[in-house]
Design a protein around this motif. Sequence first.
Motif, PDB file in Angstrom:
ATOM      1  N   PRO A  13       0.817  -1.206   0.100  1.00  0.00           N
ATOM      2  CA  PRO A  13       0.068   0.081  -0.006  1.00  0.00           C
ATOM      3  C   PRO A  13       0.934   1.161  -0.094  1.00  0.00           C
ATOM      4  O   PRO A  13       0.493   2.324  -0.621  1.00  0.00           O
ATOM      5  CB  PRO A  13      -0.754  -0.151   1.253  1.00  0.00           C
ATOM      6  CG  PRO A  13      -0.080  -0.908   2.261  1.00  0.00           C
ATOM      7  CD  PRO A  13       0.427  -2.139   1.177  1.00  0.00           C
ATOM      8  N   CYS A  14       2.100   1.363   0.463  1.00  0.00           N
ATOM      9  CA  CYS A  14       3.018   2.291   0.608  1.00  0.00           C
ATOM     10  C   CYS A  14       3.554   2.634  -0.731  1.00  0.00           C
ATOM     11  O   CYS A  14       3.339   3.857  -1.295  1.00  0.00           O
ATOM     12  CB  CYS A  14       4.165   2.197   1.477  1.00  0.00           C
ATOM     13  SG  CYS A  14       3.714   2.104   3.168  1.00  0.00           S
ATOM     14  N   SER A  15       3.664   1.728  -1.591  1.00  0.00           N
ATOM     15  CA  SER A  15       4.167   1.911  -2.982  1.00  0.00           C
ATOM     16  C   SER A  15       2.880   2.404  -4.108  1.00  0.00           C
ATOM     17  O   SER A  15       3.279   3.308  -4.608  1.00  0.00           O
ATOM     18  CB  SER A  15       4.787   0.515  -3.497  1.00  0.00           C
ATOM     19  OG  SER A  15       5.077   0.610  -4.767  1.00  0.00           O
ATOM     20  N   ALA A  16       1.898   1.940  -3.453  1.00  0.00           N
ATOM     21  CA  ALA A  16       0.666   2.412  -4.365  1.00  0.00           C
ATOM     22  C   ALA A  16       0.285   3.898  -4.021  1.00  0.00           C
ATOM     23  O   ALA A  16       0.166   4.657  -4.862  1.00  0.00           O
ATOM     24  CB  ALA A  16      -0.476   1.413  -4.005  1.00  0.00           C
ATOM     25  N   ASP A  17       0.426   4.280  -2.642  1.00  0.00           N
ATOM     26  CA  ASP A  17       0.243   5.661  -2.188  1.00  0.00           C
ATOM     27  C   ASP A  17       1.262   6.537  -2.908  1.00  0.00           C
ATOM     28  O   ASP A  17       0.775   7.394  -3.424  1.00  0.00           O
ATOM     29  CB  ASP A  17       0.384   5.569  -0.784  1.00  0.00           C
ATOM     30  CG  ASP A  17      -0.851   4.986  -0.015  1.00  0.00           C
ATOM     31  OD1 ASP A  17      -1.761   4.475  -0.640  1.00  0.00           O
ATOM     32  OD2 ASP A  17      -0.593   4.891   1.305  1.00  0.00           O
ATOM     33  N   VAL A  18       2.408   6.047  -2.915  1.00  0.00           N
ATOM     34  CA  VAL A  18       3.361   6.950  -3.776  1.00  0.00           C
ATOM     35  C   VAL A  18       3.306   7.242  -5.203  1.00  0.00           C
ATOM     36  O   VAL A  18       3.339   8.216  -5.660  1.00  0.00           O
ATOM     37  CB  VAL A  18       4.748   6.445  -3.052  1.00  0.00           C
ATOM     38  CG1 VAL A  18       5.926   7.212  -4.093  1.00  0.00           C
ATOM     39  CG2 VAL A  18       5.461   6.461  -1.827  1.00  0.00           C
ATOM     40  N   ASN A  76      10.043   8.597  -3.851  1.00  0.00           N
ATOM     41  CA  ASN A  76       9.361   8.646  -2.795  1.00  0.00           C
ATOM     42  C   ASN A  76       8.384   9.825  -2.562  1.00  0.00           C
ATOM     43  O   ASN A  76       7.389  10.079  -3.409  1.00  0.00           O
ATOM     44  CB  ASN A  76      10.289   8.712  -1.402  1.00  0.00           C
ATOM     45  CG  ASN A  76      11.300   7.655  -1.393  1.00  0.00           C
ATOM     46  OD1 ASN A  76      10.943   6.284  -1.778  1.00  0.00           O
ATOM     47  ND2 ASN A  76      12.379   7.604  -0.940  1.00  0.00           N
ATOM     48  N   LYS A  77       8.171  10.777  -1.628  1.00  0.00           N
ATOM     49  CA  LYS A  77       7.159  11.560  -1.319  1.00  0.00           C
ATOM     50  C   LYS A  77       7.794  13.233  -1.954  1.00  0.00           C
ATOM     51  O   LYS A  77       7.045  14.141  -1.831  1.00  0.00           O
ATOM     52  CB  LYS A  77       7.049  11.690   0.021  1.00  0.00           C
ATOM     53  CG  LYS A  77       6.053  10.604   0.665  1.00  0.00           C
ATOM     54  CD  LYS A  77       5.511  10.893   1.871  1.00  0.00           C
ATOM     55  CE  LYS A  77       4.653   9.902   2.389  1.00  0.00           C
ATOM     56  NZ  LYS A  77       4.381   9.783   3.817  1.00  0.00           N
ATOM     57  N   ALA A  78       8.865  13.149  -2.361  1.00  0.00           N
ATOM     58  CA  ALA A  78       9.606  14.294  -3.079  1.00  0.00           C
ATOM     59  C   ALA A  78       9.449  14.159  -4.664  1.00  0.00           C
ATOM     60  O   ALA A  78       9.592  13.530  -5.305  1.00  0.00           O
ATOM     61  CB  ALA A  78      11.038  14.316  -2.717  1.00  0.00           C
ATOM     62  N   ALA A  79       9.015  15.715  -5.436  1.00  0.00           N
ATOM     63  CA  ALA A  79       9.285  15.748  -6.495  1.00  0.00           C
ATOM     64  C   ALA A  79       9.412  17.173  -6.927  1.00  0.00           C
ATOM     65  O   ALA A  79       9.062  18.313  -6.213  1.00  0.00           O
ATOM     66  CB  ALA A  79       7.521  15.487  -6.947  1.00  0.00           C
ATOM     67  N   GLY A  80      10.111  17.338  -8.054  1.00  0.00           N
ATOM     68  CA  GLY A  80      10.337  18.713  -8.339  1.00  0.00           C
ATOM     69  C   GLY A  80      10.837  18.807  -9.823  1.00  0.00           C
ATOM     70  O   GLY A  80      11.404  17.880 -10.507  1.00  0.00           O
ATOM     71  N   LYS A  81      10.871  20.080 -10.255  1.00  0.00           N
ATOM     72  CA  LYS A  81      11.330  20.347 -11.498  1.00  0.00           C
ATOM     73  C   LYS A  81      12.966  20.462 -11.538  1.00  0.00           C
ATOM     74  O   LYS A  81      13.494  21.046 -11.027  1.00  0.00           O
ATOM     75  CB  LYS A  81      10.807  21.818 -11.959  1.00  0.00           C
ATOM     76  CG  LYS A  81      11.302  22.062 -13.334  1.00  0.00           C
ATOM     77  CD  LYS A  81      10.715  23.564 -13.699  1.00  0.00           C
ATOM     78  CE  LYS A  81       9.297  23.690 -13.326  1.00  0.00           C
ATOM     79  NZ  LYS A  81       8.732  25.186 -13.882  1.00  0.00           N
ATOM     80  N   ILE A  82      13.520  19.589 -12.488  1.00  0.00           N
ATOM     81  CA  ILE A  82      14.795  19.651 -12.499  1.00  0.00           C
ATOM     82  C   ILE A  82      15.595  20.104 -13.911  1.00  0.00           C
ATOM     83  O   ILE A  82      16.787  20.317 -13.963  1.00  0.00           O
ATOM     84  CB  ILE A  82      15.554  18.151 -12.346  1.00  0.00           C
ATOM     85  CG1 ILE A  82      14.877  17.196 -13.131  1.00  0.00           C
ATOM     86  CG2 ILE A  82      15.182  17.812 -10.893  1.00  0.00           C
ATOM     87  CD1 ILE A  82      15.622  15.561 -13.325  1.00  0.00           C
TER      88      ILE A  82
END
Length: 293
Positions: A13-18, A76-82
């Motif tokens: 479920p953690c993977s699905a949530d991510v 994981n829970k981080a996302a950003g423009k690179i």
Amino acid sequence: MTLALLALLWAAPCSADVNSMHRRFLDDQAKKMKDEGYALKKKVVAPSSDGGKLAAYVFTDSTGQYDRLIVWHLKNKAAGKIYIEPSSSFRVELERVHDKGKFPDLYGDGSRTLAYRTYGGGSKALHLVRFVGNRPEPEQAPLPEGYVADIDGDGAIEVVTRSLPLGRLYSIDCGDFHSRAGQNAWKTVIYGFEKGKLVDASARYASFYNEHIAQLEGDISVMDPRANQRYGEFMGAALAIYFDHAQKGMPRQGWARFTELFRPGDGDPAGTSDCIRQAKEDVRRKLGLPDGW
């Protein structure tokens, strides 16, 4: 075994949530671009080299003439423009290496590569961006008119570029005689990926150049510059033959062939003959070739 099973059940479920978080994030970014007047044209979402994801989106404006390329990194829970394509005045097309929805390891060092072409202002260029985890490393080598292909069928990707060493506006000017000569004097360079670097590998592809030289020889055999006064076009084609020979490691042979092709004829007026000789010597100087050739 029981602990291992519990771990898998807990991780699922953690993977699905991510993954759900990642989808929502990218959907939100696409919506923001839509609100600014851009439509989604192409996207690739695939694993990055650090266990996360890379997402490359190409958006186009309402006219279909100008595109925006944006790359995000998600882990994981981080996302950003690179990464973004610096110019917004070009059309952008992703290269065929992304057709199967992946970022290939073109450099062979475990990184991931984004390959795309820009079109605009009368120019075309290939861009390569290597991603080490979430760190973009744009290729600094100029890649004009470039494209990627497996040109020898061995399964490895090469980069082919074309440039005009004399410049597109180079011309022959002698008194009243004027003819553009630089717009078709193409130099073709083949690059390969070695030890994490893009290197000039032209000398290894003699068969490619031989085939191209044969095509150019066929083209030039039906040109008649003395009839149509298009000496510049003829000289450009002859110079392309020289460049092909030079790239496969035989520059002197290439210059000899250029000299044989681009020379005064017995029936040429004195002014034309002198102009042809002058143009040839000017090209020799511009290319830095020895006087003894």
